[in-house]
Design an enzyme around this catalytic site. Structure first.
Site, PDB file in Angstrom:
ATOM      1  N   CYS A  97       3.659   1.870   2.160  1.00 43.29           N
ATOM      2  CA  CYS A  97       4.017   2.045   0.759  1.00 43.29           C
ATOM      3  C   CYS A  97       5.276   1.233   0.478  1.00 43.29           C
ATOM      4  CB  CYS A  97       4.278   3.530   0.483  1.00 43.29           C
ATOM      5  SG  CYS A  97       4.758   3.863  -1.201  1.00 43.29           S
ATOM      6  N   LEU A  98       5.286   0.484  -0.639  1.00 41.05           N
ATOM      7  CA  LEU A  98       6.441  -0.355  -0.959  1.00 41.05           C
ATOM      8  C   LEU A  98       7.714   0.484  -1.145  1.00 41.05           C
ATOM      9  CD1 LEU A  98       4.824  -2.889  -3.457  1.00 41.05           C
ATOM     10  CD2 LEU A  98       5.411  -3.274  -1.064  1.00 41.05           C
ATOM     11  N   GLU A 140      -2.304   5.685  -4.799  1.00 43.30           N
ATOM     12  CA  GLU A 140      -1.562   5.388  -6.034  1.00 43.30           C
ATOM     13  C   GLU A 140      -1.611   6.554  -7.015  1.00 43.30           C
ATOM     14  OE1 GLU A 140       0.377   2.998  -5.831  1.00 43.30           O
ATOM     15  OE2 GLU A 140      -0.584   1.991  -4.144  1.00 43.30           O
ATOM     16  N   HIS A 143       0.905   9.120  -6.326  1.00 39.88           N
ATOM     17  CA  HIS A 143       2.247   8.772  -6.821  1.00 39.88           C
ATOM     18  C   HIS A 143       2.503   9.373  -8.207  1.00 39.88           C
ATOM     19  CE1 HIS A 143       4.293   6.076  -4.046  1.00 39.88           C
ATOM     20  NE2 HIS A 143       3.216   5.324  -3.890  1.00 39.88           N
TER      21      HIS A 143
HETATM   22 NI    NI Z   1       2.867   3.889  -2.401  1.00 40.44          NI
END
Ligand code: NI
Length: 180
Positions: A97-98, A140, A143
């Site tokens: 994950c960024l 995503e 998130h």
């Molecule tokens: Ni992520």
């Protein structure tokens, strides 16, 4: 297009439940373009709005975020995405994950999901995803509810990963100081 600032763990915005989007207009489309640009620059295959500090139910994904061959890119913008069906079959995938740079861990996900969403033009769409796309979508969409992939790990694995992440932040801070 602009590259947006990335918010990393443990930023508070990553833990908030995001709000639904009511209107798809040019301002929102500009934001979607910027999100996609940010995702490609940071070499991610998915990005959720809270990762750039915006608590709205928006994600961008591309299972082929290739730099070398731009023709294989398949960018998708999903507004208010919602998983409306999940397969019983589960798969394990080594996720990153960024917002948790330099870390990876195996997470169990549904093999297939059906997702309802609003597209770039404000049109309602449905999508049946499998393989990598299904995994990215689950990651995503998590998130948007303030859930990170580390929340799916055992407490021990999670705490080990966070220790390594903090070490990475420390080393990154030191190497930046040296460069300055
Ligand atoms: Ni992520």
């Amino acid at each position: 297009m602009a590259v947006l600032k990335l918010y990393e763990y443990p930023s508070e915005v990553l833990r908030q439940k995001c709000e639904r989007v009511n209107k798809v207009d040019d301002e929102l489309r500009r934001f979607l373009d910027d999100m996609l640009e940010t995702m490609y620059v940071d070499k991610g295959c998915g990005l959720a709005a809270p990762q750039v500090g915006v608590s709205k139910r928006i994600i961008v994904v591309d299972p082929n975020p290739s730099d070398e061959d731009l023709s294989v890119r398949r960018p998708m913008h999903l507004i208010n995405p919602e998983i409306i069906w999940r397969s019983d079959e589960m798969v394990l995938f080594n996720e990153g994950c960024l917002s948790l740079p330099d870390q990876r861990a195996e997470v169990e996900r549904h093999e297939k999901v059906r997702v309802h969403y609003t597209d770039y033009n404000g049109k309602e769409q449905e999508l049946l995803a499998d393989d990598l796309l299904a995994i990215i979508l689950q990651h995503e969409i998590d998130h948007l509810d303030g859930v990170l992939y580390i929340d799916h790990l055992s407490r021990l694995k999670r705490s080990r990963l966070i220790t390594k992440l903090n070490k990475f932040y420390d080393e990154r801070k030191h190497s930046n100081t040296k460069k300055a």
